[in-house]
Every structure is written in structure tokens, then in C-alpha cells.
Design an enzyme around this catalytic site. Structure first.
Site, PDB file in Angstrom:
ATOM      1  N   SER A  70      38.089 -23.655  -4.624  1.00  0.00           N
ATOM      2  CA  SER A  70      37.190 -22.300  -5.656  1.00  0.00           C
ATOM      3  C   SER A  70      37.228 -21.107  -4.378  1.00  0.00           C
ATOM      4  O   SER A  70      36.417 -20.373  -4.780  1.00  0.00           O
ATOM      5  CB  SER A  70      36.052 -22.512  -5.622  1.00  0.00           C
ATOM      6  OG  SER A  70      34.823 -23.197  -4.868  1.00  0.00           O
ATOM      7  N   SER A 130      37.265 -27.336  -1.975  1.00  0.00           N
ATOM      8  CA  SER A 130      37.556 -25.784  -2.644  1.00  0.00           C
ATOM      9  C   SER A 130      37.622 -24.945  -0.910  1.00  0.00           C
ATOM     10  O   SER A 130      37.963 -24.024  -1.351  1.00  0.00           O
ATOM     11  CB  SER A 130      35.634 -25.174  -2.950  1.00  0.00           C
ATOM     12  OG  SER A 130      35.707 -25.815  -3.963  1.00  0.00           O
ATOM     13  N   LYS A 175      31.598 -15.843   1.019  1.00  0.00           N
ATOM     14  CA  LYS A 175      32.198 -16.200   0.316  1.00  0.00           C
ATOM     15  C   LYS A 175      31.073 -15.915  -0.734  1.00  0.00           C
ATOM     16  O   LYS A 175      29.725 -16.388  -0.348  1.00  0.00           O
ATOM     17  CB  LYS A 175      32.390 -18.084  -0.087  1.00  0.00           C
ATOM     18  CG  LYS A 175      32.978 -18.146  -0.930  1.00  0.00           C
ATOM     19  CD  LYS A 175      32.861 -19.929  -1.341  1.00  0.00           C
ATOM     20  CE  LYS A 175      33.528 -20.212  -3.100  1.00  0.00           C
ATOM     21  NZ  LYS A 175      34.040 -21.816  -2.512  1.00  0.00           N
TER      22      LYS A 175
END
Lengths: 488, 476
Positions: free
Chosen positions: A155, A179, A80
Site C-alpha cells: 500500500s 506494504s 505516507k
């Protein structure tokens, strides 16, 4: 024979260690897959083809020399954008960190590299991990591999979409209010948020320091256990990381859940939960019952306040955490500033997206003199009550089960006009973060729309072993196989 | 009307740990700009602070020496404000639960004891340093100082005069140096003092409006600034005006304070608990370990010196000024030297040599044992006091023992009467005019003649003997 990119991390690891395939071949398989498919999904913000080949070559050399190539030998993973890597850029999908090169690797990056993992590149996300659809990325729009007109969740949307589309063996996400679990649910993969303090946060760009936790998004529960074996553990660089022994989580996957008590919070199964989702989660509970678990009703009366508490605490912490992005030392600086104050204002106004600006302002407000007691302090007190609710519930059960997300993936733009509507996507996941518990989302079938649904399990703090045991037992006995995402 | 001043002090001291408070960087911030820095003290994305344990040890030691209660459980907080010298745009500090609170520091002003309340002492990190001398409208930031540990020590408004403030600062500095927690060098910024000053009619129970005087570079500057500020406030009130709450700077050249920031622009720091750090828990055992390691503090030591060694208040004060000085004195006395004489030699000739060489007594070539030996040599008439000055100067340079120097240079005192008689006769023969004057009743010339004898003996003749023999010879 199945292509290497379709296999799980533990299958790849075993094959590489047994010399059935080289790490280089596996990496190449993924790089080809990315080149072919990611233009449709847009999960990667950066692909490190040469870097990945070099890492794979080092793994192969180790194996050729007869050395231990590590617990993740040759396993290609995606990272990420919010996790610091010396390689490439660390942008948090924000314009303010465009082109930013981190001088240090996150602790977990060093651990993964030491265990032979191969880094394919970085994955898209909501800017600074604020969002539930990845629509807040300043870089690109990531699509859900199950329906390209739908969001992948957020996210960690890029991390979930990449796993679902076989663009990495597993990925790293971060979870502040859901997330990891919500996008894993929306994309039909497994996502686990470990207990707060289980995994070092050193090198995770902070959104809300008391809630953030790194975790893996994987193709199955066994891979989640494998990844946690490497990720977990005390780090001297993170004062909040727990100095507790880390069991071998793969050993916990016994398949035996007889006598375990599964708690159903009444507050999570009210009328507001849609019929389809309710039916899917209830049948998941039936599966566990069938395996010898006992189902008990529990109550979490303060759950109603979780969303409000969350948006006060996370924004307060974010308002301070994001203050450092000021154009002084790194990242974007507005070129047309006349003095220091103007530099701050113009830089932040131009380079933060609307959701990030909204949360910074909210957080600044709740900490302001005259409002602190009414908002921040009150929220901290309620946070304690929520934690106590869970403590009480866990005297009656070993695992709590809820839906992961109230709905499956939604279409682009469906919730962008109303931030509160978007915030409700995390209604089932945020309390886990507030109570610092571990939580996992496991696929529990496809909805009529063809989109995946997920069930969430939560456990007592630091009891990831039981959490994984239950998730694994469910996965093996649910009779559900989602199959491959159509990428269309 | 008669007025009295009410003064409280806020002092920031840099704690002399080897590494910074939240990272492993060296605390030597005078190194070339931005060399003692790392991602943590630069506030890069993704970094986390870890509290330096030694900072807690030293802060607890300071707190105990200031008679504070040490919190069993305290925490760190974020103090939010934007400035380019702030790496994170928040400073990690302590807000509502400081490590040390409710203490007092006993001082003496003009010989009178006075107890100054210590409200609190809390841990925090220093900021970077901005420079605006780069030219071309550019400013630079040196982050070497970013994250250097600071202890902020706040008093109750118990000080009543500039002299009180001076005595407080001096006593505080002395204690912190004794504890080896800070070098307290105001010129280098390792001690920074701010005074909150107000005046009120004498005997009034409410406080007047205060001003805060910042950025003063010396203790005497603080004293002058307070004196000026008291006078300014009294004159303002007397002339029908009112004191405004504000922050004022000190201009040492013009000797005045001036407005820096009005109250309206005061910050809202939005303090909240630092989520990246765990609470600081100092249990009773930890506190006890530190308490047991505390040295004897300056004031008790001073009183002991007066009692044990019969020193005057003044001498005891000077000799306990620093721990090194006091240790030196006691070592010399223990090496069998007369206490009073030792005090005089240290405070007189040795201090003069140290001052001239800009050296500290802790690094002095003259060991306490050597000084004691020299004093014994004076006592047993091996050398004269005058020769001893020469010997001391030589010891100071070479580090040799006094015995060795006296032998090498042939400085042993001449006490043999016949040898002195020889010199005296020669001097009288050489100065017939003075001898005449003496005989005409001018007694004062004896001093001159003694001087000549001493000179001829290169200072080695015993002055008492010279006097005696000279008078005998003149009387003949």
C-alpha cells in the site's frame, strides 16, 4: 555535478552539516523536482512547500549558530498519508477522512523533526493501507516511475514511487503484510519493515494493530540504517513498543558477512516461482556466498497457511480499528441520515471503498459468535505455529532469503477484478509480519521488461543490525545498479 | 406454591484514579463538557491506549478484599458495538481472563451471616455521556467520562431476597470505600447496580428464566425493584404465564419495572484480545505488596469493636459504616474516653450536627481528642450532659477545645450546695402555687420545679444536686 535531489539522505545530511549546501537549497531542489515530475508520477497527495522551506530555514539557522542540527539535518522526506501530522491533512487516502486535520503528530514525526528532517508533504497509498497496488486510493492514481502504465505496488505506493523518482530523499511507509517491501521492490528502492515493537505506532492510523509497523523507503541500505537510528526506540505512548536498546545501525554496515548462515526456505523456491525471479534471487544468494556467507536450506512448513491466517487476523483487527470512522466526531458524515443507525450505514457505505468494506465485513464475520473459534482463534493458533517455524529455522541460520514479490510491477487493472490474485502479491512478505520479524527488500536487478526485481532478507526479532549488514553487503557487491527510473 | 427468588448482581464502580484508564486526562467528568478529553479518549485516528498502573493496583486491592484469586496473567479485550457514546465503537474490557475471579463477600442479613460468591471482577473503560436536551433535534456527547476506569463486579446467583441484595450492596460499597478505590456515589453514577432476577418453586434445583433490571439510582430503589420483580414473576407464573428473558428498567415514581430490551436484540459483541495492549502480569510480589497495604475491613472491624469495646451489634455496625467514622471512634477512645459514651456521642449529637451541615466526619472541626476531653469533663462533673450538647455544638462550629469553650462561656457546672440552695429558694418563692400543689400531694410538680432551677442556673447546676436540695427544701 549531480543535482541535490539525486543524492542519498546521508550524502545530503553530510553536505548540510558540513555547510557545503544549505538545507534551503536542498529543499528547493526537491520542490522543483516535485513540480516538474510529480504530475507524471502522482505520488504526492499534498506538497507542503512553505512548511518545508520554513523547516529548512530553521535547520540552516541552527547550523549558522553552530548548533547540532540533528542526524537528519536538511534531509527532505515524504510521509505516507496514514501517519498523523498536525500539518496538512491525514486522510489515509480515504474519502471518510477527507480534509481531516490531526490534532497530534505521530511520535516518529516529532522524532524526525527534532533531528532536522524537512517534510515535503504526504504520499498516496491504498485506502487505509489495504491493497498492493495503490489502486485503492480514493485520492489519485500513483504511477510506477519505471513504467507509467504500471502500478507502484502498495500500500505504500506513493512512498516507493516518490523515492524512485527522486521526489524525496527517503519516505515513510507502513507495513502490515508487505506494504513497505513490496512497493519498494516494484519501484526499485530499499524498504525495511522493522521488528514489531521497534518503532512506535503512536500516530499511525491502525489497520491491523498486531501487524502494523512503520519503516523507511530509501535510495540505499545506508539510508535505511540512518533512518532507523532515528525511528526506533521505546515510546511511553505505545504499550507494544519494545524497551530495548537501539544500536547505531550505521555501525553495523561493516561489509563483513563471513560465516553468516543464509537460510533458503525450500517452500519459497518451488515451481510456482517464475524462472526470471528465481534466477535473480539465486544470483543474489551467490553474491552473499561469494562474500563468505554459508547457505543452508531451511523449511517453513506452515508457510502455506500464512495468507489465510493473515487475511483472518488483519481483517478482524481492521473491523474494530475502522469502527471509529462513524461520522460522529470527525471526518465524513452522510448528510441524508434520518437516525443514528442510518448515519452509520450511509456514512460507511458512501465513504469507504470496496476493498475496505470487504475487509471490514470479512473481519466482522470471523469474529462473530459461532465463527470465532473456527476462524479467528484457529488463525491465532496457526500464527503461533508459523512463528515457531521461523524460530526453528533461525536456529540453523542468521538470515532468511526469499523473493520480495512473485512478480515485478503489473499494469493498472491487471488484478483489480480478482482480490485473491491481488492478495498473492504479498505471499512472500506477510509471514514476516505474522512472525513479527524484521524484513528488508533490496533491488536485485531489472527484469527483461525493464522493471525492477527485489530480494527479501529476514532476520531474528530485533536483529535489524544483522539484517542491514547483509543487505548492505549484498548491495555493495552485487554489481547491480538500476540507474534512474525513466519516468515514462 | 411457595417460591424462592434467585438473584445475581452486576455492579460497575468507577475507580478513583487521578487520571483515566488509558490516557492522562483527569477523571473529573463533572467539569464543563468535553474539557477533560484528549485524542486518546476521543478515539481519534492513530492513538493508542496505555494501561494506568494505579488502576491495576486498585483493582487488585478490591479483588483481594473480595477474597478473589488474582490472575497472574490476564489480558484486555475489545467489546465491539456501535453507539455514539463509544469513542472507538469498541470498549476495552476483559472477557475470558478477568483480573480477579472466584471470590466471596461475607455479609450479614438480620444478624445471620451469609457468603455471596464473587464470580469475577474485571477492568474496563467507561463510555461518554449522551445528552438529548440541546433542542432542535440535536444530541450532544460529553466525552469527559470516556475512559474513566471501571471495575465490573459480578456475583454468583447467591442472593435470595431484596434484603440480601441490599446487604450485599451496602457491604460492597463499604469495602470499596474502606479501600479508597471508589467513592461509590450512586446518584453521581460512580456505582451502578444491575440485578438478574428469577424465581423458582422453593427447593427446585433449576433456575427460572431471569430478567435483568437496570438503571436504578439508589440502593433502596434496587431493593424495591427486586421486590416488585419477584412479585411480578410469581404472579405471572401463578396465572399460567411465563417469564420472558429481557432487560427491564425501573420507574421509581410508579414503583414498577418495565420492558427495555427483549432477548432477540441481544448484541454479539465479537470480543477479541486488544492488540494495542500487552498482557497484565501481576506477580506474587506485586500481589503481596497490595495485600499488605489493605486496611482492616468493615466486617472484621465490627466484630473487633463488639469484642474489644463491648459495643452492641447495632452500634458496632454504625461505627464501622465508614472507615473515617471507625477511625474517629477509635482515636477518641484512645484519647482516654469511655467507649460506650463515645459511641453514643458520635452516633447521636455529632452525627446530627454532621447530617445537618451535610459534612463528613473526616472533615469535622471536632477532633477525636476534643470529643474525648469533653466526655471526660462530663464524667468528672465539670459540665453536665446538657451543657455538653451546647459545648459540642460550639466545638463543631469553631473547632475550639471544650475546655476553652467552657471557660469562655462560664459553663462550669455548679455543684456547690449553698449556691444551688440559693437558687432553689428563689424558685420556690417565685412559684407558690406549685409548692401548694406539691404539699397537696401532687409529686409531679417536682419535675417542673427542677426545670425552673436549671433554667435559672442557665443549665449549669448539677441536676442530681438540684433534685436532692429541692426535695429537702420542699420537705421543710
Amino acid at each position: 555535478m549531480t543535482a541535490w535531489h539525486e543524492k542519498t539522505a546521508h550524502e545530503i545530511r553530510n553536505a548540510v552539516r558540513a555547510r557545503h549546501v544549505s538545507a534551503a537549497e536542498v529543499a528547493e531542489s526537491y520542490l522543483n523536482r516535485i513540480a516538474a515530475v510529480d504530475p507524471k508520477v502522482d505520488s504526492y497527495t499534498q506538497v507542503w512547500a512553505d512548511f518545508a522551506r520554513a523547516q529548512a530555514a530553521r535547520v540552516d539557522e541552527k547550523i549558522a549558530r553552530g548548533e547540532d542540527a540533528g542526524r537528519l539535518a536538511g534531509v527532505p522526506i515524504g510521509i505516507k498519508e496514514v501517519i498523523c501530522t498536525k500539518q496538512g491533512h491525514t486522510t489515509c487516502s480515504s474519502r471518510i477522512l477527507e480534509g481531516y486535520q490531526s490534532p497530534h503528530d505521530a511520535t516518529i514525526i516529532r522524532k524526525l523533526e527534532a533531528e532536522g528532517a524537512v517534510f515535503l508533504g504526504k504520499l498516496n497509498m491504498d485506502e487505509f493501507a489495504m491493497g498492493s497496488s495503490t489502486e485503492n486510493s480514493a485520492i489519485k492514481t500513483t504511477r510506477n516511475p519505471w513504467n507509467l502504465r504500471c502500478v507502484p505496488g502498495g500500500s505504500s505506493g506513493g512512498s516507493a514511487a516518490a523515492v524512485a523518482a527522486d521526489l524525496c530523499a527517503f519516505s515513510l511507509g507502513s507495513d502490515t503484510g508487505g506494504s513497505i517491501r513490496q512497493p519498494a521492490c516494484l519501484c526499485g528502492c530499499v524498504g525495511i519493515k522493522p521488528t514489531y515493537g521497534r518503532v512506535s505506532r503512536y500516530g499511525l492510523v491502525a489497520f491491523a494493530s498486531s501487524l502494523d509497523q512503520i519503516g523507511p523507503l530509501t535510495k540505499d541500505v545506508e539510508d535505511a540504517a540512518l533512518a532507523l537510528n532515528v525511528l526506533c526506540g521505546k515510546d511511553a505512548m505505545d504499550a507494544t513498543s519494545a524497551n530495548l536498546p537501539v544500536p547505531d545501525f550505521t555501525q553495523a554496515l561493516t561489509g563483513d558477512i563471513r560465516g553468516l548462515r543464509i537460510g533458503m526456505p525450500v517452500e519459497c523456491f518451488t515451481e510456482s516461482l517464475g524462472a526470471e525471479m528465481r534466477e535473480k534471487v539465486l544470483s543474489a544468494i551467490e553474491v552473499l556466498k561469494g562474500q563468505g556467507a554459508e547457505v543452508v536450506e531451511v523449511s517453513l512448513p506452515t508457510l502455506d497457511y500464512a495468507l489465510a491466517v493473515y487475511y483472518i487476523i488483519c481483517t478482524a483487527e481492521a473491523s474494530a480499528n475502522l469502527a471509529r470512522f462513524d461520522g460522529v466526531r470527525y471526518g465524513f458524515r452522510h448528510p441524508a441520515a434520518g437516525d443514528v443507525r442510518e448515519m452509520y450505514v450511509k456514512t460507511k457505505t458512501a465513504a469507504f471503498g470496496p476493498e475496505v468494506r470487504r475487509r471490514i465485513m470479512l473481519g466482522t464475520y470471523v469474529l462473530s459468535s459461532g465463527y470465532y473459534d473456527a476462524y479467528y482463534l484457529k488463525a491465532q493458533k496457526v500464527r503461533r505455529l508459523i512463528k515457531e517455524d521461523f524460530d526453528r529455522a533461525f536456529t540453523k541460520c542468521d538470515i532468511i532469503v526469499t523473493p520480495t514479490s512473485p512478480t515485478p510491477a503489473f499494469e493498472f487493472g491487471a488484478k483489480t477484478a480478482d482480490p485473491l490474485e491481488m492478495y498473492l502479491s504479498d505471499i512472500y512478505t506477510i509471514s514476516t509480519n505474522l512472525a513479527t520479524l524484521p524484513g528488508i527488500s533490496v533491488p536485485c536487478g531489472l527484469c527483461a521488461s525493464g522493471l525492477p526485481a527485489g530480494v527479501q532478507f529476514m532476520a531474528k526479532p530485533f536483529d535489524e543490525a544483522t539484517l542491514l549488514r547483509v543487505a548492505h553487503c549484498y548491495e555493495k557487491n552485487s554489481g547491480i545498479t538500476l540507474g534512474k527510473a525513466p519516468i515514462a | 406454591m411457595e417460591y424462592e427468588a434467585v438473584i445475581g448482581m452486576e455492579v460497575h464502580v468507577e475507580i478513583n484514579t487521578k487520571s483515566k484508564v488509558f490516557c492522562a486526562c483527569s477523571t473529573h467528568f463533572s467539569a464543563p463538557a468535553n474539557t477533560n478529553v484528549c485524542p486518546i479518549c476521543l478515539g481519534m485516528p492513530g492513538v493508542l491506549p496505555v494501561l494506568n498502573r494505579e488502576m491495576v493496583n486498585k483493582s487488585v486491592a478490591a479483588g483481594l478484599a473480595l477474597n478473589c484469586t488474582i490472575s497472574r496473567w490476564s489480558k484486555l479485550d475489545r467489546k465491539n458495538y456501535f453507539y455514539p457514546d463509544m469513542a472507538k465503537n469498541y470498549q476495552i474490557s476483559q472477557y475470558d481472563l478477568p483480573l480477579c475471579s472466584n471470590g466471596h463477600l461475607d455479609i450479614e442479613v438480620d444478624g445471620q451471616p451469609k457468603s455471596i460468591g464473587i464470580t469475577r471482577a474485571h477492568m474496563e473503560e467507561d463510555t461518554a455521556r449522551n445528552t438529548h436536551t440541546l433542542g432542535g433535534g440535536q444530541s450532544g456527547v460529553d466525552f469527559n467520562r470516556s475512559g474513566v476506569p471501571l471495575l465490573e463486579i459480578v456475583t454468583e446467583p447467591d442472593l435470595r431476597s431484596a434484603q440480601d441484595a441490599y446487604a450485599y450492596l451496602t457491604a460492597l460499597k463499604q469495602i470499596l470505600q474502606y479501600l479508597d478505590v471508589s467513592d461509590c456515589n450512586m446518584e453521581e453514577g460512580s456505582l451502578r447496580a444491575e440485578a438478574n432476577i428469577s424465581v423458582r418453586p422453593k427447593g427446585a434445583s433449576v433456575f427460572g428464566t431471569k430478567t435483568e433490571v437496570k438503571n436504578v439510582a439508589s440502593f433502596s430503589g434496587v431493593m424495591k425493584a427486586i421486590e416488585y420483580e419477584i412479585k411480578r414473576q410469581v404472579e405471572l407464573i401463578e396465572s399460567g404465564g411465563a417469564v420472558e428473558q429481557e432487560t427491564r428498567g425501573w420507574d421509581p415514581d410508579r414503583g414498577i419495572t418495565f420492558t427495555q430490551r427483549k432477548k432477540e436484540s441481544a448484541h454479539d459483541y465479537r470480543y477479541f484480545p486488544e492488540p494495542d495492549l500487552v498482557p497484565v502480569v501481576v506477580d506474587a510480589a506485586w500481589e503481596q505488596r497490595i495485600r499488605e497495604s489493605l486496611p482492616e475491613l468493615p466486617l472484621p472491624r465490627k466484630h473487633r469493636f463488639m469484642e474489644q469495646y463491648g459495643l452492641s451489634d447495632y452500634d458496632a455496625n454504625v461505627l464501622t459504616g465508614t472507615q473515617a467514622m471507625a477511625d474517629y471512634f477509635e482515636a477518641a477512645v484512645q484519647a482516654d474516653a469511655d467507649a460506650k459514651k463515645t459511641a453514643n456521642w458520635i452516633m447521636g449529637d455529632l452525627q446530627a450536627l454532621l447530617t445537618e451541615a451535610k459534612a463528613d466526619i473526616s472533615a469535622c472541626n471536632v477532633t477525636p481528642a476534643c470529643l474525648a476531653e469533653m466526655i471526660r469533663m462530663i464524667n468528672d462533673n465539670t459540665i453536665s450532659g446538657k451543657i455538653a450538647k451546647e459545648v459540642l455544638a460550639e466545638m463543631f462550629v469553631s473547632g475550639k477545645s471544650p475546655k476553652q469553650i467552657v471557660e469562655e462561656k462560664g459553663l462550669v457546672q455548679i455543684t456547690d450546695a449553698s449556691a444551688i440552695e440559693g437558687i432553689v429558694r428563689q424558685v420556690l418563692a417565685d412559684n407558690p402555687q406549685q409548692v401548694e400543689q406539691f404539699k397537696a400531694g401532687k409529686d409531679r410538680v417536682v419535675g417542673f420545679l427542677v426545670g425552673q432551677v436549671m433554667k435559672a442556673s442557665r443549665g449549669k447546676a448539677n441536676p442530681e444536686k438540684v433534685n436532692e436540695i429541692l426535695r429537702n427544701e420542699l420537705a421543710k
